[in-house]
Motif scaffolding. Structure first.
Motif, mmCIF file in Angstrom:
data_model
loop_
_atom_site.group_PDB
_atom_site.id
_atom_site.type_symbol
_atom_site.label_atom_id
_atom_site.label_comp_id
_atom_site.label_asym_id
_atom_site.label_seq_id
_atom_site.Cartn_x
_atom_site.Cartn_y
_atom_site.Cartn_z
ATOM 1 N N LEU A 4 22.196 38.944 -1.600
ATOM 2 C CA LEU A 4 20.771 38.751 -1.876
ATOM 3 C C LEU A 4 20.276 37.430 -1.296
ATOM 4 C CD1 LEU A 4 20.465 39.852 -5.627
ATOM 5 C CD2 LEU A 4 19.687 41.135 -3.618
ATOM 6 N N THR A 5 19.060 37.437 -0.767
ATOM 7 C CA THR A 5 18.410 36.202 -0.329
ATOM 8 C C THR A 5 17.197 35.885 -1.195
ATOM 9 O OG1 THR A 5 17.120 37.427 1.307
ATOM 10 C CG2 THR A 5 19.195 36.437 2.050
ATOM 11 N N ARG A 6 16.767 36.842 -2.026
ATOM 12 C CA ARG A 6 15.663 36.598 -2.954
ATOM 13 C C ARG A 6 16.200 35.965 -4.235
ATOM 14 N NH1 ARG A 6 16.582 40.009 -7.022
ATOM 15 N NH2 ARG A 6 17.224 42.171 -6.643
ATOM 16 N N GLU A 7 15.273 35.650 -5.151
ATOM 17 C CA GLU A 7 15.627 35.077 -6.447
ATOM 18 C C GLU A 7 16.387 36.093 -7.301
ATOM 19 O OE1 GLU A 7 12.988 32.319 -9.132
ATOM 20 O OE2 GLU A 7 12.412 34.408 -9.494
ATOM 21 N N PHE A 8 17.392 35.611 -8.056
ATOM 22 C CA PHE A 8 18.096 36.481 -8.993
ATOM 23 C C PHE A 8 18.673 35.663 -10.138
ATOM 24 C CE2 PHE A 8 21.093 35.436 -5.594
ATOM 25 C CZ PHE A 8 22.199 34.971 -6.274
ATOM 26 N N LYS A 26 19.272 31.675 -9.399
ATOM 27 C CA LYS A 26 19.357 31.239 -8.005
ATOM 28 C C LYS A 26 18.075 31.675 -7.311
ATOM 29 C CE LYS A 26 22.530 30.321 -4.284
ATOM 30 N NZ LYS A 26 23.818 30.588 -3.616
ATOM 31 N N SER A 27 17.231 30.703 -6.988
ATOM 32 C CA SER A 27 15.904 30.999 -6.472
ATOM 33 C C SER A 27 15.903 31.365 -4.998
ATOM 34 C CB SER A 27 14.975 29.800 -6.699
ATOM 35 O OG SER A 27 14.893 29.506 -8.075
ATOM 36 N N SER A 28 16.892 30.861 -4.271
ATOM 37 C CA SER A 28 17.041 31.140 -2.850
ATOM 38 C C SER A 28 18.487 30.826 -2.490
ATOM 39 C CB SER A 28 16.083 30.274 -2.025
ATOM 40 O OG SER A 28 16.553 28.941 -1.945
ATOM 41 N N PRO A 29 18.928 31.116 -1.260
ATOM 42 C CA PRO A 29 20.318 30.790 -0.911
ATOM 43 C C PRO A 29 20.676 29.309 -1.048
ATOM 44 C CG PRO A 29 19.424 32.359 0.648
ATOM 45 C CD PRO A 29 18.269 31.928 -0.220
ATOM 46 N N THR A 30 19.660 28.432 -1.146
ATOM 47 C CA THR A 30 19.955 26.989 -1.211
ATOM 48 C C THR A 30 19.404 26.304 -2.462
ATOM 49 O OG1 THR A 30 17.975 26.478 0.101
ATOM 50 C CG2 THR A 30 20.056 26.783 1.306
ATOM 51 N N VAL A 31 18.869 27.051 -3.413
ATOM 52 C CA VAL A 31 18.270 26.428 -4.601
ATOM 53 C C VAL A 31 18.710 27.145 -5.874
ATOM 54 C CG1 VAL A 31 16.139 25.843 -5.823
ATOM 55 C CG2 VAL A 31 16.248 25.604 -3.337
ATOM 56 N N TYR A 32 19.244 26.371 -6.824
ATOM 57 C CA TYR A 32 19.498 26.839 -8.184
ATOM 58 C C TYR A 32 18.443 26.236 -9.107
ATOM 59 C CZ TYR A 32 24.231 28.699 -7.373
ATOM 60 O OH TYR A 32 25.313 29.440 -6.963
ATOM 61 N N ASN A 33 17.916 27.052 -10.024
ATOM 62 C CA ASN A 33 17.106 26.558 -11.125
ATOM 63 C C ASN A 33 17.877 26.782 -12.419
ATOM 64 O OD1 ASN A 33 14.805 27.169 -9.031
ATOM 65 N ND2 ASN A 33 13.922 25.838 -10.587
ATOM 66 N N SER A 50 11.877 42.210 -21.408
ATOM 67 C CA SER A 50 10.860 41.839 -20.412
ATOM 68 C C SER A 50 11.507 41.411 -19.101
ATOM 69 C CB SER A 50 9.953 40.725 -20.946
ATOM 70 O OG SER A 50 9.295 41.134 -22.119
ATOM 71 N N PHE A 51 12.258 42.336 -18.494
ATOM 72 C CA PHE A 51 12.976 42.051 -17.252
ATOM 73 C C PHE A 51 12.096 42.321 -16.033
ATOM 74 C CE2 PHE A 51 16.585 43.817 -20.007
ATOM 75 C CZ PHE A 51 16.863 42.574 -20.538
ATOM 76 N N ASP A 52 12.366 41.597 -14.963
ATOM 77 C CA ASP A 52 11.653 41.740 -13.690
ATOM 78 C C ASP A 52 12.656 42.204 -12.635
ATOM 79 O OD1 ASP A 52 10.326 41.457 -11.270
ATOM 80 O OD2 ASP A 52 9.496 39.491 -11.740
ATOM 81 N N GLN A 53 12.402 43.344 -12.010
ATOM 82 C CA GLN A 53 13.320 43.872 -11.004
ATOM 83 C C GLN A 53 13.553 42.892 -9.866
ATOM 84 O OE1 GLN A 53 13.113 48.083 -9.878
ATOM 85 N NE2 GLN A 53 12.965 47.458 -7.736
ATOM 86 N N GLN A 54 12.544 42.090 -9.541
ATOM 87 C CA GLN A 54 12.670 41.140 -8.433
ATOM 88 C C GLN A 54 13.521 39.921 -8.790
ATOM 89 O OE1 GLN A 54 11.717 41.788 -5.268
ATOM 90 N NE2 GLN A 54 11.343 43.783 -6.229
ATOM 91 N N GLN A 55 13.981 39.852 -10.039
ATOM 92 C CA GLN A 55 14.919 38.805 -10.452
ATOM 93 C C GLN A 55 16.268 39.385 -10.848
ATOM 94 O OE1 GLN A 55 12.452 37.029 -13.597
ATOM 95 N NE2 GLN A 55 12.275 35.195 -12.343
ATOM 96 N N SER A 56 16.451 40.682 -10.685
ATOM 97 C CA SER A 56 17.704 41.320 -11.088
ATOM 98 C C SER A 56 18.809 41.018 -10.081
ATOM 99 C CB SER A 56 17.511 42.828 -11.227
ATOM 100 O OG SER A 56 17.195 43.424 -9.984
ATOM 101 N N PHE A 57 20.015 40.931 -10.591
ATOM 102 C CA PHE A 57 21.180 40.636 -9.755
ATOM 103 C C PHE A 57 21.732 41.924 -9.170
ATOM 104 C CE2 PHE A 57 25.872 40.114 -9.422
ATOM 105 C CZ PHE A 57 25.897 39.124 -8.440
#
Length: 228
Positions: free
Chosen positions: A62-66, A84-91, A165-172
């Motif tokens: 994945l390259t999107r947020e998860f 993981k918001s992107s390949p180089t950023v953890y929140n 309240s899950f978001d598919q665009q944040q699913s792993f």
């Protein structure tokens, strides 16, 4: 008739019912984006947490947020969150507050398992993120906060409400293994190691895991060797 009943129990056990078992040499495989696929973990929390260390390994393209790990309470949907918001950023979140870390990301030519540990102490507010055995700069977050005991702990989804309240665009989507949670901050010599030790005894233990799979998540044998 007795044999038929026995097979019914076996199939119920394979369909996502609560289990407690050693998952050594196993992985959870999250097979597609969704709003209903996750692993529910059931840690035993006799008292509120003033400190913790959470560790896991994952493998994804994945390259999107998860979301990797999400813990909510009735007070906060982000008691603990590793995103993981992107390949180089953890929140990372503790007690509803967040901060970010910049890391070197996996590339398509260097795709591999990643090993992460998050450690936090309420007294100092110091939070540590370790990636592949290397510590990122220590930061401060939610000093004096105490984590609640009514945690709902999930792998693979971000809770935006208590247990939902899950978001598919944040699913792993990918593979996850060796999930642990301790009620203490582990010393650096343990955080550096890829192989986890069971001293002190973890609240969430990959070798004796209480879990329930939901949706399209399958428990599979690991590859012979991790792609390190």
């Amino acid at each position: 008739m007795e044999q038929s009943r026995l097979w019914s129990l076996v199939f119920l056990g394979l369909s996502g019912a609560l289990a407690q078992t050693s998952l050594d040499r196993k992985v959870f495989v999250f097979l597609s984006p969704s709003t209903n696929s996750y692993v529910l973990l059931k840690p035993s929390l006799p008292e509120r947490l003033h400190q913790f260390t959470a560790c896991l390994r994952f493998y994804t393209d994945l390259t999107r947020e998860f979301s990797l790990l999400s813990c909510s309470s009735q007070n906060h949907d982000n008691e603990i969150l590793i995103l993981k918001s992107s390949p180089t950023v953890y929140n990372v979140y503790v007690g509803g507050n967040s901060l970010s870390y910049t890391v070197s990301g996996n590339t398509e030519q260097d795709r591999r398992w990643e090993n992460i540990c998050l450690a936090w102490n309420s007294t100092t507010g110091i939070i540590q993120l370790w990636v592949d055995g290397l510590a990122l700069p220590r930061k401060g977050l939610s000093k004096g906060y105490v984590l609640k005991t009514d945690l709902v702990m999930l792998l693979g989804q971000d809770q935006d409400s208590y247990g939902g309240s899950f978001d598919q665009q944040q699913s792993f989507v990918g593979e996850m293994a060796e999930v642990y949670l301790w009620d203490t901050v582990l010393p650096p010599e343990q955080l550096r190691r890829i192989q986890r030790e069971k001293v002190p005894i973890p609240l969430v233990d990959w070798t004796a895991l209480n879990f329930e799979t939901k949706g399209y998540v399958v428990l599979e044998p690991t590859f012979e060797n991790y792609n390190l």
